[in-house]
Design a protein around this motif. Structure first.
Motif, PDB file in Angstrom:
ATOM      1  N   MET A 220     -50.088 -35.946 -23.953  1.00 16.99           N
ATOM      2  CA  MET A 220     -51.277 -36.830 -25.014  1.00 16.99           C
ATOM      3  C   MET A 220     -50.561 -38.189 -25.805  1.00 16.99           C
ATOM      4  SD  MET A 220     -49.639 -33.656 -28.225  1.00 16.99           S
ATOM      5  CE  MET A 220     -48.099 -33.270 -27.899  1.00 16.99           C
ATOM      6  N   ASN A 221     -49.823 -38.514 -24.949  1.00 14.14           N
ATOM      7  CA  ASN A 221     -49.853 -39.890 -24.522  1.00 14.14           C
ATOM      8  C   ASN A 221     -50.941 -40.658 -24.340  1.00 14.14           C
ATOM      9  OD1 ASN A 221     -45.974 -40.356 -24.344  1.00 14.14           O
ATOM     10  ND2 ASN A 221     -47.160 -40.375 -26.706  1.00 14.14           N
ATOM     11  N   LYS A 222     -51.297 -39.799 -22.974  1.00 11.77           N
ATOM     12  CA  LYS A 222     -51.966 -40.459 -22.339  1.00 11.77           C
ATOM     13  C   LYS A 222     -53.977 -40.601 -22.957  1.00 11.77           C
ATOM     14  CE  LYS A 222     -50.895 -39.659 -17.760  1.00 11.77           C
ATOM     15  NZ  LYS A 222     -50.212 -38.354 -16.502  1.00 11.77           N
ATOM     16  N   LEU A 223     -53.803 -39.450 -23.345  1.00 11.56           N
ATOM     17  CA  LEU A 223     -55.236 -39.081 -24.893  1.00 11.56           C
ATOM     18  C   LEU A 223     -54.964 -40.262 -25.654  1.00 11.56           C
ATOM     19  CD1 LEU A 223     -55.420 -35.587 -24.211  1.00 11.56           C
ATOM     20  CD2 LEU A 223     -56.746 -37.069 -23.583  1.00 11.56           C
ATOM     21  N   GLY A 224     -54.394 -40.247 -26.788  1.00 16.96           N
ATOM     22  CA  GLY A 224     -54.237 -41.086 -27.918  1.00 16.96           C
ATOM     23  C   GLY A 224     -53.621 -39.919 -28.817  1.00 16.96           C
ATOM     24  N   ILE A 225     -53.274 -38.957 -28.396  1.00 15.84           N
ATOM     25  CA  ILE A 225     -53.071 -37.889 -29.521  1.00 15.84           C
ATOM     26  C   ILE A 225     -51.414 -38.518 -30.093  1.00 15.84           C
ATOM     27  CG2 ILE A 225     -52.214 -35.405 -30.530  1.00 15.84           C
ATOM     28  CD1 ILE A 225     -54.630 -34.945 -28.295  1.00 15.84           C
ATOM     29  N   ALA A 226     -51.771 -38.639 -31.967  1.00 17.66           N
ATOM     30  CA  ALA A 226     -50.017 -39.066 -32.532  1.00 17.66           C
ATOM     31  C   ALA A 226     -49.361 -37.495 -32.368  1.00 17.66           C
ATOM     32  CB  ALA A 226     -50.100 -39.224 -33.500  1.00 17.66           C
ATOM     33  N   ILE A 227     -48.506 -37.884 -32.365  1.00 13.80           N
ATOM     34  CA  ILE A 227     -46.852 -37.151 -31.567  1.00 13.80           C
ATOM     35  C   ILE A 227     -46.149 -36.374 -33.241  1.00 13.80           C
ATOM     36  CG2 ILE A 227     -45.018 -35.822 -30.583  1.00 13.80           C
ATOM     37  CD1 ILE A 227     -45.880 -36.685 -28.305  1.00 13.80           C
ATOM     38  N   ASP A 228     -45.913 -35.581 -33.874  1.00 16.63           N
ATOM     39  CA  ASP A 228     -45.384 -34.619 -35.315  1.00 16.63           C
ATOM     40  C   ASP A 228     -44.283 -33.710 -34.758  1.00 16.63           C
ATOM     41  OD1 ASP A 228     -44.692 -34.227 -37.832  1.00 16.63           O
ATOM     42  OD2 ASP A 228     -46.120 -32.932 -37.844  1.00 16.63           O
ATOM     43  N   ILE A 229     -43.215 -34.078 -35.112  1.00 18.89           N
ATOM     44  CA  ILE A 229     -41.559 -33.218 -34.874  1.00 18.89           C
ATOM     45  C   ILE A 229     -41.504 -32.603 -35.954  1.00 18.89           C
ATOM     46  CG2 ILE A 229     -41.143 -34.592 -33.090  1.00 18.89           C
ATOM     47  CD1 ILE A 229     -38.748 -36.042 -34.620  1.00 18.89           C
ATOM     48  N   SER A 230     -42.318 -32.450 -37.150  1.00 19.20           N
ATOM     49  CA  SER A 230     -41.595 -31.920 -38.311  1.00 19.20           C
ATOM     50  C   SER A 230     -40.902 -30.639 -38.612  1.00 19.20           C
ATOM     51  CB  SER A 230     -42.840 -31.858 -39.402  1.00 19.20           C
ATOM     52  OG  SER A 230     -43.269 -33.180 -39.432  1.00 19.20           O
ATOM     53  N   HIS A 231     -41.648 -30.244 -37.446  1.00 25.51           N
ATOM     54  CA  HIS A 231     -40.891 -28.159 -37.692  1.00 25.51           C
ATOM     55  C   HIS A 231     -40.629 -28.026 -36.049  1.00 25.51           C
ATOM     56  CE1 HIS A 231     -43.226 -26.459 -41.442  1.00 25.51           C
ATOM     57  NE2 HIS A 231     -43.818 -27.302 -41.109  1.00 25.51           N
ATOM     58  N   SER A 232     -40.365 -29.223 -35.443  1.00 21.15           N
ATOM     59  CA  SER A 232     -39.428 -28.552 -33.949  1.00 21.15           C
ATOM     60  C   SER A 232     -38.107 -28.638 -34.211  1.00 21.15           C
ATOM     61  CB  SER A 232     -39.474 -30.012 -33.516  1.00 21.15           C
ATOM     62  OG  SER A 232     -41.430 -30.314 -32.993  1.00 21.15           O
ATOM     63  N   GLY A 233     -36.965 -27.839 -33.492  1.00 19.91           N
ATOM     64  CA  GLY A 233     -35.775 -28.514 -33.742  1.00 19.91           C
ATOM     65  C   GLY A 233     -34.887 -29.447 -33.707  1.00 19.91           C
ATOM     66  N   ASP A 234     -33.811 -29.651 -33.679  1.00 21.30           N
ATOM     67  CA  ASP A 234     -33.222 -30.730 -34.130  1.00 21.30           C
ATOM     68  C   ASP A 234     -32.850 -31.683 -32.574  1.00 21.30           C
ATOM     69  OD1 ASP A 234     -32.708 -30.990 -36.579  1.00 21.30           O
ATOM     70  OD2 ASP A 234     -30.571 -30.479 -36.094  1.00 21.30           O
ATOM     71  N   GLN A 235     -32.275 -31.272 -31.624  1.00 20.93           N
ATOM     72  CA  GLN A 235     -32.616 -31.074 -30.645  1.00 20.93           C
ATOM     73  C   GLN A 235     -34.072 -31.946 -29.133  1.00 20.93           C
ATOM     74  OE1 GLN A 235     -29.990 -32.110 -28.709  1.00 20.93           O
ATOM     75  NE2 GLN A 235     -31.655 -33.738 -27.245  1.00 20.93           N
ATOM     76  N   THR A 236     -35.140 -30.415 -29.746  1.00 19.47           N
ATOM     77  CA  THR A 236     -36.722 -30.434 -29.071  1.00 19.47           C
ATOM     78  C   THR A 236     -36.762 -32.089 -30.237  1.00 19.47           C
ATOM     79  OG1 THR A 236     -37.234 -28.448 -28.940  1.00 19.47           O
ATOM     80  CG2 THR A 236     -38.807 -29.998 -29.340  1.00 19.47           C
ATOM     81  N   SER A 237     -36.548 -32.593 -31.223  1.00 21.37           N
ATOM     82  CA  SER A 237     -37.661 -33.572 -31.752  1.00 21.37           C
ATOM     83  C   SER A 237     -36.532 -34.643 -30.950  1.00 21.37           C
ATOM     84  CB  SER A 237     -36.319 -33.787 -33.022  1.00 21.37           C
ATOM     85  OG  SER A 237     -36.876 -32.182 -33.837  1.00 21.37           O
ATOM     86  N   LEU A 238     -35.317 -34.721 -30.908  1.00 17.69           N
ATOM     87  CA  LEU A 238     -34.340 -35.587 -30.311  1.00 17.69           C
ATOM     88  C   LEU A 238     -35.690 -35.957 -29.068  1.00 17.69           C
ATOM     89  CD1 LEU A 238     -30.782 -35.617 -31.115  1.00 17.69           C
ATOM     90  CD2 LEU A 238     -32.433 -37.639 -31.797  1.00 17.69           C
ATOM     91  N   ASP A 239     -35.215 -35.085 -27.812  1.00 15.90           N
ATOM     92  CA  ASP A 239     -36.207 -34.721 -26.361  1.00 15.90           C
ATOM     93  C   ASP A 239     -37.092 -35.723 -26.960  1.00 15.90           C
ATOM     94  OD1 ASP A 239     -33.743 -34.224 -25.469  1.00 15.90           O
ATOM     95  OD2 ASP A 239     -35.034 -32.112 -25.509  1.00 15.90           O
ATOM     96  N   VAL A 240     -38.260 -35.438 -27.767  1.00 12.83           N
ATOM     97  CA  VAL A 240     -40.002 -35.554 -28.486  1.00 12.83           C
ATOM     98  C   VAL A 240     -39.342 -37.150 -28.286  1.00 12.83           C
ATOM     99  CG1 VAL A 240     -41.141 -35.780 -28.999  1.00 12.83           C
ATOM    100  CG2 VAL A 240     -40.470 -33.600 -28.625  1.00 12.83           C
ATOM    101  N   ILE A 241     -38.975 -38.192 -29.483  1.00 14.32           N
ATOM    102  CA  ILE A 241     -38.843 -39.505 -29.268  1.00 14.32           C
ATOM    103  C   ILE A 241     -38.294 -40.286 -28.260  1.00 14.32           C
ATOM    104  CG2 ILE A 241     -37.096 -40.915 -30.014  1.00 14.32           C
ATOM    105  CD1 ILE A 241     -36.848 -38.604 -32.690  1.00 14.32           C
ATOM    106  N   GLU A 242     -37.699 -38.947 -27.603  1.00 14.42           N
ATOM    107  CA  GLU A 242     -36.646 -40.200 -26.353  1.00 14.42           C
ATOM    108  C   GLU A 242     -38.714 -40.475 -25.078  1.00 14.42           C
ATOM    109  OE1 GLU A 242     -33.285 -39.808 -22.527  1.00 14.42           O
ATOM    110  OE2 GLU A 242     -33.413 -38.312 -24.178  1.00 14.42           O
ATOM    111  N   ALA A 243     -39.099 -39.029 -24.812  1.00 13.49           N
ATOM    112  CA  ALA A 243     -40.061 -38.372 -23.850  1.00 13.49           C
ATOM    113  C   ALA A 243     -41.472 -39.501 -24.381  1.00 13.49           C
ATOM    114  CB  ALA A 243     -40.250 -37.076 -23.738  1.00 13.49           C
ATOM    115  N   SER A 244     -42.103 -39.870 -25.342  1.00 16.20           N
ATOM    116  CA  SER A 244     -42.679 -40.230 -25.815  1.00 16.20           C
ATOM    117  C   SER A 244     -42.808 -42.106 -25.330  1.00 16.20           C
ATOM    118  CB  SER A 244     -42.838 -39.920 -27.489  1.00 16.20           C
ATOM    119  OG  SER A 244     -44.331 -40.558 -27.680  1.00 16.20           O
ATOM    120  N   ARG A 245     -43.715 -42.312 -24.990  1.00 11.31           N
ATOM    121  CA  ARG A 245     -43.773 -43.873 -24.320  1.00 11.31           C
ATOM    122  C   ARG A 245     -44.090 -44.585 -25.637  1.00 11.31           C
ATOM    123  NH1 ARG A 245     -46.186 -41.329 -20.728  1.00 11.31           N
ATOM    124  NH2 ARG A 245     -48.306 -41.880 -20.531  1.00 11.31           N
ATOM    125  N   VAL A 246     -44.450 -43.412 -26.207  1.00  8.88           N
ATOM    126  CA  VAL A 246     -45.045 -44.477 -27.956  1.00  8.88           C
ATOM    127  C   VAL A 246     -44.142 -44.484 -29.597  1.00  8.88           C
ATOM    128  CG1 VAL A 246     -47.208 -45.489 -27.139  1.00  8.88           C
ATOM    129  CG2 VAL A 246     -47.169 -43.121 -28.391  1.00  8.88           C
TER     130      VAL A 246
END
Length: 400
Positions: A220-246
């Motif tokens: 998604m970062n490579k393509l340019g798709i904005a990532i949403d974590i509204s419905h993700s669990g708390d740990q998954t949300s934190l992991d996504v924030i850390e993993a995303s380059r944007v």
């Protein structure tokens, strides 16, 4: 409510088809006047300022479902099975919005299955909506910021295609590219239930972002798709924030400090999102962003979450994703309570039930009332410009 946009020519969904012959007809809920207008008690000069701010600045809803529900919400499953949800062109023409992130049927899409989030259902949903939009010239599909800015200049409304979860990609990474090719520019990780990418917020145990989920974030970062974590669990949300380059979005939620349910985000997740440059869009769907101060859900409850988040992370990291539609949203929740995991997501906190969220009931009224509330509470023009669209634009410059 704003005057109708001059560019809106009166088109209604599926006007290019023959009713009853080409598609099944349902009596639809009214786009305007279904519930009484919310009176903020603004003065004439305050109302003039609201109109000016919406004219001068980009107003972007980070999360909506601007479809029209059946008048009889018990027909909603049959309506959704047709794959054709009427779009609220008339209501949106009065909204003052520049752009809307349209999330289609998402968790209620049951064209081919009772359980939603199937690949074919998502493609039906996107394709039929875009065919409808292609037959008129007020709403335009936008895939770039330049297209959003052009819509503003031309008096049109930009539609940005969003999906609340990536569940339908299953274990097929290239399906993200296909969705991008179809115009999708924003996508969630999980919707309440866990999937191949990570955990949803209704799960008792959150295993975090999976290895496949990390690959999906990278794609998604490579393509340019904005990532949403509204419905993700708390740990998954934190992991996504850390993993995303944007930066990432929390497109529609509130603070768990203000209302303690799993559907709200804990302050550490909101902070982590903001520290990496992200933005939280404040939610307004019925019985979500309540507050102890305003347990009867209304614009006042919603703005309690807004003010808390501004105090927590600063005004540069807060926006609005009201998550509304045209029709009985409470009835929609009641119809799909199992599919949407509403019971677990909204928690067991006792609160008064309301038939609708006064002041933020549908996409036609949300932003004029939000701006009205901000004007009434002495926010500056610059502050209002940021939270109604500027902060979203800043993130999209990095993501897209």
């Amino acid at each position: 409510m704003q005057e109708p946009a001059a560019r809106y020519g009166g088109y209604k969904s599926f006007d290019y088809l023959t009713p009853h012959t080409d598609y099944k007809v349902f009596e639809l809920a009214p786009q305007l006047g279904r519930v009484p207008e919310h009176d903020l008690g603004l003065s004439d000069s305050q109302r003039e300022r609201v109109g000016r701010l919406l004219r001068e600045h980009a107003a972007i809803s980070l999360h909506e479902h601007p479809k029209i529900l059946p008048a009889d919400v018990s027909e909603l499953r049959d309506y959704n099975r047709t794959g054709r949800n009427a779009f609220g062109f008339e209501g949106l023409a009065r909204s003052g919005l520049t752009a809307v992130f349209d999330n289609f049927m998402n968790g209620t899409g049951c064209v081919t299955s009772e359980h939603a989030w199937k690949w074919d259902d998502v493609i039906y949903d996107i394709g039929l909506r875009f065919a409808d939009v292609a037959k008129q010239d007020y709403v335009v599909v936008a895939t770039t910021l330049d297209e959003i800015f052009a819509a503003k200049r031309d008096g049109r409304l930009a539609l940005v295609a969003g999906l609340e979860a990536a569940t339908m990609i299953e274990n097929e990474l290239d399906r993200i590219d296909i969705l991008y090719g179809f115009g999708v520019r924003q996508m969630g990780i999980a919707y309440s239930q866990a999937n191949m990418l990570g955990s949803g917020l209704s799960e008792e145990r959150d295993g975090g972002l999976t290895h496949f989920g990390r690959r999906a974030v990278d794609r998604m970062n490579k393509l340019g798709i904005a990532i949403d974590i509204s419905h993700s669990g708390d740990q998954t949300s934190l992991d996504v924030i850390e993993a995303s380059r944007v930066p990432v979005f929390i497109t529609h939620a509130g603070s768990r400090t203000v209302w303690d349910t799993p559907r709200m985000k804990p302050d550490d997740v909101i902070r982590a999102c903001a520290e990496r440059g992200g933005v939280i869009g404040i939610e307004a769907a019925p019985h979500t962003t309540l507050s102890a101060k305003h347990p009867h859900h209304s614009i006042e409850s919603v703005m309690d979450h807004f003010t808390h988040c501004v105090e927590l992370v600063g005004i540069d990291h807060v926006a609005f994703g009201p998550d509304t539609n045209f029709g009985d949203h409470v009835g929609l929740h009641d119809s799909f309570v199992g599919h949407l995991a509403i019971g677990r997501a909204h928690g067991a906190v006792d609160h008064p039930r309301v038939p609708y969220v006064s002041g933020l009931e549908n996409p036609a009224e949300c932003f004029s009332n939000i701006v009205g509330w901000l004007v009434q509470h002495d926010y500056s023009d610059d502050e209002i410009a940021k939270v109604i669209g500027g902060n979203i634009i800043r993130v999209l410059r990095e993501v897209w």
